[in-house]
Design a protein around this motif. Structure first.
Motif, short mmCIF file in Angstrom:
data_model
loop_
_atom_site.label_atom_id
_atom_site.label_comp_id
_atom_site.label_asym_id
_atom_site.label_seq_id
_atom_site.Cartn_x
_atom_site.Cartn_y
_atom_site.Cartn_z
N UNK A 87 61.88 14.30 -9.22
CA UNK A 87 61.43 15.58 -9.08
C UNK A 87 62.22 16.71 -9.30
N UNK A 88 62.08 17.71 -10.27
CA UNK A 88 63.37 18.57 -10.32
C UNK A 88 63.33 19.50 -9.01
N UNK A 89 62.10 19.91 -8.51
CA UNK A 89 62.13 21.05 -7.69
C UNK A 89 61.98 20.42 -6.28
N UNK A 90 61.53 19.22 -6.00
CA UNK A 90 61.23 18.65 -4.87
C UNK A 90 59.98 19.21 -3.97
N UNK A 91 58.96 19.67 -4.94
CA UNK A 91 57.82 20.27 -4.51
C UNK A 91 56.86 19.21 -4.49
N UNK A 92 56.94 18.15 -3.36
CA UNK A 92 56.07 17.13 -2.96
C UNK A 92 55.32 17.21 -2.03
N UNK A 115 66.84 19.61 -0.79
CA UNK A 115 66.60 20.60 0.38
C UNK A 115 65.13 20.75 0.74
N UNK A 116 64.42 21.17 -0.42
CA UNK A 116 62.81 21.18 -0.15
C UNK A 116 62.18 19.76 -0.10
N UNK A 117 62.54 18.87 -0.77
CA UNK A 117 62.11 17.61 -0.69
C UNK A 117 62.24 16.89 1.01
N UNK A 118 63.59 17.05 1.49
CA UNK A 118 63.69 16.46 2.61
C UNK A 118 62.87 17.25 3.80
N UNK A 119 62.88 18.53 3.42
CA UNK A 119 62.18 19.34 4.40
C UNK A 119 60.62 18.97 4.44
N UNK A 120 59.89 18.64 3.14
CA UNK A 120 58.61 18.50 3.04
C UNK A 120 58.30 16.95 3.73
N UNK A 121 59.13 16.11 3.35
CA UNK A 121 58.92 14.69 3.58
C UNK A 121 59.44 14.06 5.03
N UNK A 125 60.93 9.17 3.34
CA UNK A 125 61.22 8.66 1.89
C UNK A 125 62.86 9.10 2.21
N UNK A 126 63.56 8.34 1.28
CA UNK A 126 65.05 8.58 1.21
C UNK A 126 64.96 9.44 -0.25
N UNK A 127 65.99 10.42 0.20
CA UNK A 127 65.95 11.61 -0.99
C UNK A 127 67.24 11.52 -1.51
N UNK A 128 67.41 11.32 -2.73
CA UNK A 128 68.88 11.28 -3.23
C UNK A 128 69.24 12.30 -4.33
N UNK A 129 69.92 13.26 -3.98
CA UNK A 129 70.25 14.37 -5.12
C UNK A 129 71.35 14.10 -6.28
N UNK A 130 71.10 14.40 -7.48
CA UNK A 130 71.80 13.68 -8.29
C UNK A 130 72.80 15.07 -9.02
N UNK A 131 72.83 15.98 -8.72
CA UNK A 131 73.52 17.12 -9.34
C UNK A 131 72.46 18.32 -9.58
#
Length: 377
Positions: A87-92, A115-121, A125-131
């Protein structure tokens, strides 16, 4: 860099549409094919879908067979494959079934989306930022190197399939054709517009499964620059297999070579000491089977299990020079020549100086070395 084997899986109607989404989803596959998909899921290390598919379909993405899950455990693997999304936005949606069934979950996203994915989930889940942007090569490299994924099943959606195929990162396409016409112009299509590989994919299997047909395809067109494609790995493995056919020698390497046109057509192949010639090299044997005036050579790729030689005593011209004379300007190899017979061998340097692109795939090095163990160990 090594990537997992990437298998794209999809079902389409006769007029080219994917399974419909939404609460009244049209299922295109048959019960027997759903069981086949379950078996494929059980065979892989990870399953990936796009965030849009999670939102639209709300899938669980499980291995449903208890027997298959038990077999995974007996093999020392996790009960369920790793579940992956991008996901580009983290809107999960944290309430989606994807997060609350099965085994481990992994999210690849951008720095901003993390930031958004970690806050929502939370901790689901493990959240990996790629840049700043999503990069499929970074995703596949992380899956392989960090998570130990060797075989990845991609179940969509169409955007994900399109991106992986267009970038030459899909090793296989498993396509199920259903005997239905959807006829809805708003229904999702399997692939979007854009530039794909030139030429035709190779059909490797067709199988009737109740009233649907499974077709398996492999991309064949070589890459066009320094970044390797799945087809490059396929052809280089073929060259390594040819090396295993060489009569063993205490004074020369066993090497295989394949010449492939830009559209994926195999033009010629050869291996060391082929036929009655005890000193012929693999690239030399393959190129000798071609018309030097063949216009396809200018855009072809030579795949050689060992770096083409820069110097040799048995022939007037080394293989690196023969490749350049043939007009080929791209070479893919698995293993740089050691100093076993020639000190400071540098066929790559000769090729690059002559204007050729040289791509090295170290993940194939062990396969290339296998028929030469008696020389290098």
């Amino acid at each position: 860099m090594p990537y997992p084997y990437v298998l794209l899986s999809a079902a389409v109607s006769l007029d080219g549409y994917l399974d419909d989404t939404g609460p009244e989803r049209l299922l295109l596959s048959s019960p027997a094919d759903f069981d086949r998909v379950d078996a494929v899921r059980a065979s892989v290390d990870a399953i990936l879908i796009g965030a849009g598919t999670i939102r639209a379909d709300n899938p669980r993405l499980l291995v449903n067979s208890a027997e298959r899950r038990a077999a995974r455990l007996r093999e020392g693997r996790s009960e369920y494959p790793l579940k992956v999304t991008v996901t580009a936005t983290g809107a999960l949606d944290p309430d989606a079934k994807f997060w609350h069934t099965g085994g481990d979950k992994l999210v690849y996203t951008t720095d901003q989306g993390a930031e958004q994915a970690t806050r929502r989930l939370g901790g689901t889940a493990d959240v990996v930022p790629l840049g700043p942007e999503l990069d499929w090569r970074a995703v596949l490299s992380h899956l392989h190197d960090v998570r130990g994924v060797r075989r990845l099943m991609v179940e969509g959606g169409g955007t994900v399939h399109t991106q992986l195929l267009r970038q030459g990162l899909a090793d296989e396409l498993q396509l199920v054709l259903a005997p239905l016409f959807v006829g809805d112009p708003a229904a999702p299509r399997l692939f979007g517009p854009g530039g794909y590989q030139s030429g035709r994919l190779r059909l490797t299997e067709t199988r009737r499964i109740e009233d649907v047909v499974l077709m398996r395809y492999e991309p064949t067109a070589p890459g066009t620059g320094p970044l390797p494609t799945a087809a490059d790995r396929h052809w280089l493995r073929t060259a390594c297999e040819l090396a295993a056919l060489c009569p063993p020698s205490p004074t020369a390497f066993s090497v295989g070579a394949v010449v492939v046109a830009a559209d994926g057509t195999e033009l010629a192949r050869g291996h060391s000491r082929e036929g009655a010639d005890p000193v012929v090299h693999a690239e030399e044997a393959a190129l000798a089977k071609l018309d030097p005036a063949d216009p396809r050579l200018a855009t072809a790729t030579v795949y050689s299990s060992l770096e083409p030689c820069a110097r040799r005593a048995s022939r007037p011209a080394p293989c690196s020079e023969l490749i350049l004379r043939a007009g080929v300007r791209r070479v893919v190899t698995a293993w740089q020549e050691p100093d076993t017979f020639v000190d400071a061998a540098d066929g790559t340097g000769v090729l690059v100086k002559g204007g050729a692109e040289v791509v090295v795939l170290p993940e194939c090095e062990e396969q290339a070395k296998a028929p030469n163990r008696h020389l290098v160990e």
